[in-house]
Design an enzyme around this catalytic site. Structure first.
Site, mmCIF file in Angstrom:
data_model
loop_
_atom_site.group_PDB
_atom_site.id
_atom_site.type_symbol
_atom_site.label_atom_id
_atom_site.label_comp_id
_atom_site.label_asym_id
_atom_site.label_seq_id
_atom_site.Cartn_x
_atom_site.Cartn_y
_atom_site.Cartn_z
ATOM 1 N N ASP A 12 0.809 -1.226 0.000
ATOM 2 C CA ASP A 12 0.000 0.000 0.000
ATOM 3 C C ASP A 12 0.841 1.274 0.000
ATOM 4 O OD1 ASP A 12 -2.224 -1.692 0.166
ATOM 5 O OD2 ASP A 12 -2.042 -1.777 2.342
ATOM 6 N N GLY A 39 -4.729 -4.308 -3.757
ATOM 7 C CA GLY A 39 -5.731 -3.252 -3.932
ATOM 8 C C GLY A 39 -4.969 -1.995 -4.288
ATOM 9 N N HIS A 40 -5.008 -1.610 -5.553
ATOM 10 C CA HIS A 40 -4.253 -0.439 -6.006
ATOM 11 C C HIS A 40 -5.246 0.661 -6.379
ATOM 12 C CE1 HIS A 40 -0.672 -3.280 -7.187
ATOM 13 N NE2 HIS A 40 -1.003 -3.350 -5.915
HETATM 14 P P1 GDP Z 1 -0.836 0.305 -3.463
HETATM 15 O O1 GDP Z 1 -1.428 -0.961 -2.978
HETATM 16 O O2 GDP Z 1 0.640 0.361 -3.270
HETATM 17 O O3 GDP Z 1 -1.220 0.651 -4.879
HETATM 18 O O4 GDP Z 1 -1.433 1.459 -2.542
HETATM 19 P P2 GDP Z 1 -2.993 1.655 -2.168
HETATM 20 O O5 GDP Z 1 -3.681 2.201 -3.368
HETATM 21 O O6 GDP Z 1 -3.532 0.446 -1.526
HETATM 22 O O7 GDP Z 1 -2.868 2.729 -1.005
HETATM 23 C C1 GDP Z 1 -2.297 3.981 -1.219
HETATM 24 C C2 GDP Z 1 -3.363 5.057 -0.962
HETATM 25 O O8 GDP Z 1 -2.735 6.302 -0.855
HETATM 26 C C3 GDP Z 1 -4.368 5.189 -2.096
HETATM 27 O O9 GDP Z 1 -5.609 5.537 -1.539
HETATM 28 C C4 GDP Z 1 -3.791 6.330 -2.924
HETATM 29 O O10 GDP Z 1 -4.786 7.044 -3.633
HETATM 30 C C5 GDP Z 1 -3.218 7.199 -1.857
HETATM 31 N N1 GDP Z 1 -2.059 7.993 -2.266
HETATM 32 C C6 GDP Z 1 -1.044 7.678 -3.112
HETATM 33 N N2 GDP Z 1 -0.120 8.653 -3.150
HETATM 34 C C7 GDP Z 1 -0.562 9.615 -2.291
HETATM 35 C C8 GDP Z 1 -0.022 10.858 -1.855
HETATM 36 O O11 GDP Z 1 1.057 11.290 -2.251
HETATM 37 N N3 GDP Z 1 -0.750 11.548 -0.931
HETATM 38 C C9 GDP Z 1 -1.937 11.105 -0.443
HETATM 39 N N4 GDP Z 1 -2.573 11.846 0.448
HETATM 40 N N5 GDP Z 1 -2.466 9.938 -0.829
HETATM 41 C C10 GDP Z 1 -1.782 9.197 -1.729
HETATM 42 P P1 IMO Z 2 -1.061 -4.210 -2.253
HETATM 43 O O1 IMO Z 2 -0.655 -4.731 -3.609
HETATM 44 C C1 IMO Z 2 -0.963 -4.833 2.072
HETATM 45 C C2 IMO Z 2 -0.988 -8.980 3.469
HETATM 46 C C3 IMO Z 2 -2.201 -9.469 4.229
HETATM 47 C C4 IMO Z 2 -1.555 -10.474 5.148
HETATM 48 C C5 IMO Z 2 -0.472 -11.094 4.275
HETATM 49 C C6 IMO Z 2 -0.862 -12.405 3.624
HETATM 50 O O2 IMO Z 2 -2.322 -3.458 -2.236
HETATM 51 O O3 IMO Z 2 0.087 -3.501 -1.617
HETATM 52 P P2 IMO Z 2 -2.513 -13.047 1.641
HETATM 53 O O4 IMO Z 2 -3.984 -12.847 1.474
HETATM 54 O O5 IMO Z 2 -1.692 -12.420 0.558
HETATM 55 O O6 IMO Z 2 -2.145 -14.483 1.862
HETATM 56 O O7 IMO Z 2 -2.143 -12.289 3.027
HETATM 57 O O8 IMO Z 2 -0.200 -10.134 3.265
HETATM 58 N N1 IMO Z 2 -1.274 -8.394 2.152
HETATM 59 C C7 IMO Z 2 -1.214 -7.095 1.868
HETATM 60 N N2 IMO Z 2 -0.984 -6.029 2.672
HETATM 61 N N3 IMO Z 2 -1.141 -4.636 0.754
HETATM 62 C C8 IMO Z 2 -1.338 -5.689 -0.078
HETATM 63 O O9 IMO Z 2 -1.365 -5.564 -1.425
HETATM 64 C C9 IMO Z 2 -1.435 -6.988 0.486
HETATM 65 N N4 IMO Z 2 -1.648 -8.224 -0.018
HETATM 66 C C10 IMO Z 2 -1.538 -9.073 1.005
HETATM 67 O O10 IMO Z 2 -2.822 -8.414 4.939
HETATM 68 O O11 IMO Z 2 -0.912 -9.814 6.220
HETATM 69 MG MG MG Z 3 -2.990 -1.606 -1.730
#
Ligand code: GDP
Ligand code: IMO
Ligand code: MG
Length: 436
Positions: A12, A39-40
């Site tokens: 994340d 979850g991106h």
């Molecule tokens: P990922 O799994 O690495 O793609 O990250 P996620 O999308 O799960 O979580 C990152 C969150 O931070 C998302 O809701 C993005 O929209 C948000 N985000 C990304 N870059 C920034 C930033 O520079 N500032 C803020 N406030 N939010 C950001």
């Molecule tokens: P993105 O791509 C954050 C974590 C789960 C758990 C461990 C194993 O959005 O960064 P799993 O279901 O993969 O067997 O769970 O990995 N986990 C993540 N944590 N971001 C993710 O994906 C994750 N995908 C799995 O919370 O601790």
């Molecule tokens: Mg994510």
């Protein structure tokens, strides 16, 4: 040119935002591991997208996306996401989306087994996303898995389901759950497989041909370095290899074709699920964690679980840089820290009063770590949406420089908000060179 994007922490970090931003300059975006545990989140104008299985490049019309052989694909979740995208105005055709014939399928019994496995572990549970990811990779390594190509041969699919379900049901029943029915699973999966057929492709060959004609390829990592099954905080990890080596295997490309590796790091750290987290804000720091959780919207984009929050861990990030060979880093979410008086950065680890220089292999050791912190002054002004380095407050620039120095990798991009244009690209950085 082939660039890999990798989460440097526990996930994340903002991979989705960065991939979406850079996808514009690339022709193909491919995932190489994981599944819909990812979850991106991507924001474009007033539209919000959450990509799970599909590469974040799918939002850009005209880009080709690939689901690589290293992934585990739940066909139901796949079509739910395709339909969801269509509802948001993004049409996905087989011309634009290629699914590896060698990727493994997540079956309904894998989801059930993910639940029973977590129940069995009790206090030691992993805190998985319960999507069936681990059990699907277990079947892959156990040479029982059902691949996309197998699902296209009805007799094969049927016999594999019957054989695998007989085993799975023993465990499922042992944990007091209803056994699953193989005829129902076969019916569901064979219908989904038929719908999947036009998307199926020899993706490794496809990428190889694309490279020959100088197409630019972005490989989008899911999860992150510290969740890597080999290098992460085992056993509190996912079941795949998000690290750079995994990109070659999981996309089916020669390692020496990879041009560069971009690490995505947040200005602080978070973790979802269980497992050691040396810089976690606990007890008296809980108010800071809450502030960050609110300002940074730190709730899982898939499971909505509140993310655990902690300070930037330079030791862990240096470890990530070493493992992946980051040529550059994108630093996200600087705006989230705007209101803090002081910001801590972990620059060393101590166990039983002894300083250690390497990232411990044993989770128990990681839990005993006492982080050694340096405290930097906050900047107490708004950075949201800044696009020029010169406009960052002096203390924010000091913080960025401090992180870069302590990890010993350049920072080529600073993200100042969730939107595409809320970004600073640093002139003359390695990263700028890739994206010209
Ligand atoms: P990922 O799994 O690495 O793609 O990250 P996620 O999308 O799960 O979580 C990152 C969150 O931070 C998302 O809701 C993005 O929209 C948000 N985000 C990304 N870059 C920034 C930033 O520079 N500032 C803020 N406030 N939010 C950001
Ligand atoms: P993105 O791509 C954050 C974590 C789960 C758990 C461990 C194993 O959005 O960064 P799993 O279901 O993969 O067997 O769970 O990995 N986990 C993540 N944590 N971001 C993710 O994906 C994750 N995908 C799995 O919370 O601790
Ligand atoms: Mg994510």
């Amino acid at each position: 040119m082939i660039i890999v994007i990798i989460g440097a922490q526990w996930g994340d970090e903002g991979k989705g935002k960065v991939v979406d931003l850079l996808a514009d300059r690339f022709d193909i975006v491919s995932r190489y591991q994981g599944g819909h545990n990812a979850g991106h989140s991507v924001y474009v104008g007033d539209k919000a997208f959450v990509l799970r299985l599909l590469p974040s490049g799918i939002i850009h019309e005209g880009k080709i996306c690939v689901l690589g052989n290293g992934m585990v694909i739940d066909p139901k979740a796949f079509f739910e996401e395709v339909d969801q995208m269509a509802a948001q105005g993004i049409e996905i055709t087989p011309e634009r989306l290629k699914v590896s014939s060698r990727a493994h399928l997540i079956m309904p019994y894998h989801r059930a087994l993910d639940h029973t496995s977590e129940e069995r572990l009790g206090n030691e549970k992993i805190g998985t996303t319960l999507r069936g990811i681990g059990p699907a990779y277990e079947d892959k390594a156990g040479r029982r898995g059902i691949r996309v190509s197998d699902a296209l041969v009805p007799e094969l699919l049927k016999s594999r389901i019957e054989r695998n379900l007989a085993e799975a049901n023993r465990v499922i029943v042992l944990y007091g759950r209803e056994p699953l029915r193989s005829d129902e699973i076969y019916e569901e999966i064979s219908a989904l497989a038929e719908r999947l057929r036009p998307f199926v492709c020899e993706t490794s060959h496809f990428l190889s041909e694309a490279k020959k004609v100088n197409k630019k390829i972005l490989l989008e990592g899911a999860q992150a370095t510290l969740l890597d099954v080999d290098h992460g905080t085992y056993p509190y990890v996912t079941s795949s290899n998000p690290t750079a080596g995994g990109a070659a295997v999981g996309a089916g490309i020669p390692p020496h074709h990879i041009t560069g590796v971009l690490g995505i790091v947040r200005t602080y750290a978070t973790r979802v699920g269980e497992g050691p987290f040396p810089t976690e804000m606990l007890e008296d720091e809980e108010p800071v964690a809450q502030l960050i959780r609110e300002r940074g919207n730190e709730f899982g984009s898939v499971t909505k679980r509140p993310r655990r929050c902690g300070w930037f861990d330079a030791v862990a990030t240096r470890y990530a840089a070493e493992l992946n060979g980051f040529n550059s880093m994108a630093l996200t979410k600087i705006d989230v820290l705007d209101t803090l008086d002081e910001i801590k950065v972990c620059v060393g680890y101590e166990i039983n009063g002894e300083r250690i220089d390497t990232f411990p292999a044993v989770s128990l050791d990681l839990r005993q770590i006492k982080p050694v912190y340096e405290t930097l002054p906050g900047w107490k002004s708004e950075t949201l949406g800044i696009t020029e380095l010169a406009d960052l407050p002096a203390n924010a620039r000091k913080y960025v420089d401090f992180l870069s120095e302590s990890v010993d990798v350049e920072i080529g991009l600073i993200s100042t908000g969730p939107e595409r244009d809320q970004t600073i690209i640093l002139r003359d950085s390695v990263m700028e060179g890739w994206f010209k």
